[in-house]
Design a protein around this motif. Structure first.
Motif, PDB file in Angstrom:
ATOM      1  N   GLU A  38     -28.832  32.607  35.453  1.00 30.43           N
ATOM      2  CA  GLU A  38     -29.129  32.479  36.878  1.00 30.43           C
ATOM      3  C   GLU A  38     -28.117  33.249  37.726  1.00 30.43           C
ATOM      4  OE1 GLU A  38     -29.202  28.307  37.552  1.00 30.43           O
ATOM      5  OE2 GLU A  38     -31.152  27.997  36.579  1.00 30.43           O
ATOM      6  N   ILE A  92     -36.481  40.484  41.139  1.00 27.26           N
ATOM      7  CA  ILE A  92     -36.046  39.811  39.905  1.00 27.26           C
ATOM      8  C   ILE A  92     -35.676  38.370  40.239  1.00 27.26           C
ATOM      9  CG2 ILE A  92     -34.402  39.811  37.998  1.00 27.26           C
ATOM     10  CD1 ILE A  92     -36.317  42.186  37.986  1.00 27.26           C
ATOM     11  N   GLN A 129     -29.745  40.659  42.278  1.00 26.12           N
ATOM     12  CA  GLN A 129     -30.330  40.612  43.612  1.00 26.12           C
ATOM     13  C   GLN A 129     -29.367  41.180  44.648  1.00 26.12           C
ATOM     14  OE1 GLN A 129     -31.365  36.470  43.970  1.00 26.12           O
ATOM     15  NE2 GLN A 129     -33.375  36.739  42.992  1.00 26.12           N
ATOM     16  N   SER A 189     -35.907  35.962  37.626  1.00 27.38           N
ATOM     17  CA  SER A 189     -35.343  35.483  36.361  1.00 27.38           C
ATOM     18  C   SER A 189     -35.185  36.687  35.443  1.00 27.38           C
ATOM     19  CB  SER A 189     -36.244  34.424  35.707  1.00 27.38           C
ATOM     20  OG  SER A 189     -37.406  35.023  35.175  1.00 27.38           O
ATOM     21  N   LEU A 190     -34.411  36.565  34.384  1.00 29.56           N
ATOM     22  CA  LEU A 190     -34.205  37.696  33.484  1.00 29.56           C
ATOM     23  C   LEU A 190     -35.493  38.104  32.784  1.00 29.56           C
ATOM     24  CD1 LEU A 190     -30.726  36.938  31.847  1.00 29.56           C
ATOM     25  CD2 LEU A 190     -31.262  38.386  33.801  1.00 29.56           C
ATOM     26  N   VAL A 218     -28.845  36.914  37.579  1.00 23.66           N
ATOM     27  CA  VAL A 218     -29.961  37.243  38.469  1.00 23.66           C
ATOM     28  C   VAL A 218     -29.473  37.379  39.905  1.00 23.66           C
ATOM     29  CG1 VAL A 218     -32.096  36.354  39.500  1.00 23.66           C
ATOM     30  CG2 VAL A 218     -31.775  36.245  37.025  1.00 23.66           C
TER      31      VAL A 218
END
Length: 229
Positions: free
Chosen positions: A129, A143, A136, A145-146, A132
């Protein structure tokens, strides 16, 4: 006559102080021990009942976290403070004394500690998380989540993103891990299965007002394991 009266009064004082010294409740002594070594509180009773009580839980946590997670001392201290807060908020214990034999007392301690059974999985999730969030911050708003990386159909965008990931510096990785650890620790809750610890204690043979935990270091390790889950 006056001298005799003084002697009687002195004798009474000795009796009173001897009675106070020997009247300590073993249950209260055990409770003071746990409060001191686990929660870092009840210091007044800790000093009252124990001649030399090594309260090193906080320092031990800092050293452990620093070594285990590769943190700086400042980071480890912050993490230890969060962890101690969760111990205070989530854990609990009760003490029941067994019938004493000779001059030794046995305390049966029921501990509800922290649940860390899924700690590694949660840290991994929080790390993803945080990664991510980092992406961002680099402009990859789509994106969430991965897993979304695998869904990218724009080859240029995918290559740019992978190139960005390859530029991750150690300080970025350290910050991501540290933030993940903090959030994981903040979500720790009490476990559902209490653990039982047995502690033997006795009065000091020379200084009767003080108490000793038999095999103190071993009992402390058992308590710490039970509280930390």
């Amino acid at each position: 006559m006056k001298k005799k009266r003084i002697i009687i009064l002195l004798a009474l004082i000795v009796v009173v102080f001897t009675g106070c010294t020997n009247s300590a409740d073993p249950k209260e002594v055990t409770t003071a021990f746990i409060n001191n070594v686990i929660y870092g509180k009840d210091k007044e009773n800790g000093e009252k009942y124990f001649y030399d009580l090594d309260v090193s839980n906080q320092k031990g946590l800092i050293d452990d976290f620093s070594e285990l997670f590769g943190l700086t001392e400042k980071q480890a201290k912050e993490l230890a403070e969060i962890y101690q807060e969760k111990l205070d908020e989530e854990t609990s214990f009760s003490v029941k004394m067994k019938n004493d034999k000779t001059k030794k007392y046995e305390a049966v301690i029921t501990v509800t500690g922290l649940d860390q059974s899924k700690f590694d999985q949660i840290v991994d999730k929080k790390t993803d998380e945080e990664l991510v969030v980092w992406l961002q911050s680099k402009g990859y708003d789509t994106i969430k989540s991965l897993d979304d990386i695998d869904k990218l159909t724009d080859e240029k965008q995918l290559n740019d993103l992978l190139n960005e990931l390859s530029k991750l510096k150690d300080k970025d990785l350290d910050r991501i891990q540290f933030e993940a650890l903090k959030k994981t620790f903040k979500e720790l809750k009490a476990g559902s299965k209490p653990k039982t610890i047995h502690i033997e204690l006795e009065q000091d043979k020379k200084e009767k007002k003080y108490w000793k935990i038999i095999d103190e270091e071993k009992r402390f390790d058992e308590l710490l394991e039970a509280f930390q889950g």
